[in-house]
Design a protein around this motif. Structure first.
Motif, PDB file in Angstrom:
ATOM      1  N   ILE A   1       6.543   1.815 -15.173  1.00 26.27           N
ATOM      2  CA  ILE A   1       6.263   2.463 -13.874  1.00 26.27           C
ATOM      3  C   ILE A   1       7.789   2.833 -13.223  1.00 26.27           C
ATOM      4  O   ILE A   1       8.033   3.809 -12.713  1.00 26.27           O
TER       5      ILE A   1
ATOM      6  N   VAL B   1      -1.087   6.737 -14.680  1.00 25.33           N
ATOM      7  CA  VAL B   1       0.038   7.708 -14.668  1.00 25.33           C
ATOM      8  C   VAL B   1      -0.563   9.128 -15.342  1.00 25.33           C
ATOM      9  O   VAL B   1      -1.033   8.987 -16.525  1.00 25.33           O
TER      10      VAL B   1
ATOM     11  N   ARG C   1       1.437   6.011 -19.804  1.00 31.23           N
ATOM     12  CA  ARG C   1       2.861   5.666 -19.428  1.00 31.23           C
ATOM     13  C   ARG C   1       3.997   6.156 -20.152  1.00 31.23           C
ATOM     14  O   ARG C   1       4.751   6.782 -20.023  1.00 31.23           O
TER      15      ARG C   1
ATOM     16  N   MET D   1       0.421   9.362  -9.632  1.00 31.21           N
ATOM     17  CA  MET D   1       0.342   7.798 -10.136  1.00 31.21           C
ATOM     18  C   MET D   1      -0.485   7.057  -9.334  1.00 31.21           C
ATOM     19  O   MET D   1      -0.551   7.009  -8.034  1.00 31.21           O
TER      20      MET D   1
END
Length: 249
Positions: free
Chosen positions: A39, A72, A12, A30
């Motif tokens: 996020i 991610v 992230r 994602m």
């Protein structure tokens, strides 16, 4: 964490920092159930930068990296995307006649690289791609292009149909190939400002894109065989454009 393998950024915070620092990102994968403030920030940054976000199962991300991705993963690209209208204006300002290529559903990065090579060799100024449904312009694509991608404008757009509208508003005609078209390639007027739409080898150009074209043409071939690789077909078409323009000069 940063994943140095190939062109992947995983995690992230690394993805957030990459977006903030201006690194060229092709797309973001994602986890579909990912949540949290970071996020949300990634989603907003991606939207502001016109970077597509694809929501995938966690297993997909696990298969891309062996480090903790936190839901991610981002793909870096060596290509700097250009604004379509700005490229049109710049090409016109240079006194050049527009010759663009639009890719609809072409996913093989080697084909894209080969198309870029033909485009540069034949004097095309830009390749237009959608932000989804096209092969990632990663290191493999750049390598396949033999440096051509660094010498041609790559325009990534949200909608190919809207891109056609932009071309039309600027006096650029749009052509696409069709097996049973009445016009043969050499009969097509390629000395005028134009853009060629090239489609997926299996499905061809999407129907709504085909309807938006100003004319359809066919590449003459010997009977009994009617299949061309998309990069080869593009090279044939662009060389015909180059030939017509050289004869006119």
């Amino acid at each position: 964490m940063f994943q140095s393998k190939k062109n992947i950024i995983a995690g992230r915070n690394p993805v957030t920092e990459a977006l903030k620092s201006g690194q060229t990102i092709d797309k973001i994968l994602m986890y579909k159930n990912a949540s949290g403030d970071v996020i949300q920030e990634i989603r907003k940054l991606a939207k502001d930068l016109n970077i597509p976000v694809q929501y995938v199962p966690n297993e997909k991300l696990n298969g891309l990296t062996n480090v903790q991705h936190q839901g991610v993963v981002a793909y870096k690209t060596s290509v700097v995307y250009q604004d379509l209208q700005q490229v049109i204006d710049h090409t016109n300002d240079k006194g050049e006649t527009i010759l663009f290529v639009m890719l609809d559903g072409v996913t093989d990065v080697r084909n894209i690289g080969a198309i870029a090579r033909s485009a540069v060799c034949c004097g095309a100024q830009a390749i237009i791609i959608p932000d989804k449904g096209v092969g990632a312009l990663n290191e493999d694509a750049v390598k396949s292009s033999a440096g051509a991608m660094e010498r041609i404008n790559i325009c990534r757009v949200n909608s190919l149909l809207k891109a056609v509208d932009t071309l039309h508003l600027n006096g650029v005609k749009v052509f696409t190939s069709e097996m049973k078209a009445g016009i043969k390639l050499h009969e097509l007027g390629l000395t005028e400002p134009c853009c060629i739409i090239m489609g997926n080898e299996e499905k061809g150009v999407q129907q709504y894109m085909s309807k938006a074209a100003d004319a359809h043409f066919t590449i003459p071939m010997k009977e009994g065989f009617d299949s061309l690789n998309v990069s080869v077909a593009t090279g044939i078409i662009l060389y015909e454009a180059l030939k017509q323009r050289m004869l006119k000069a």
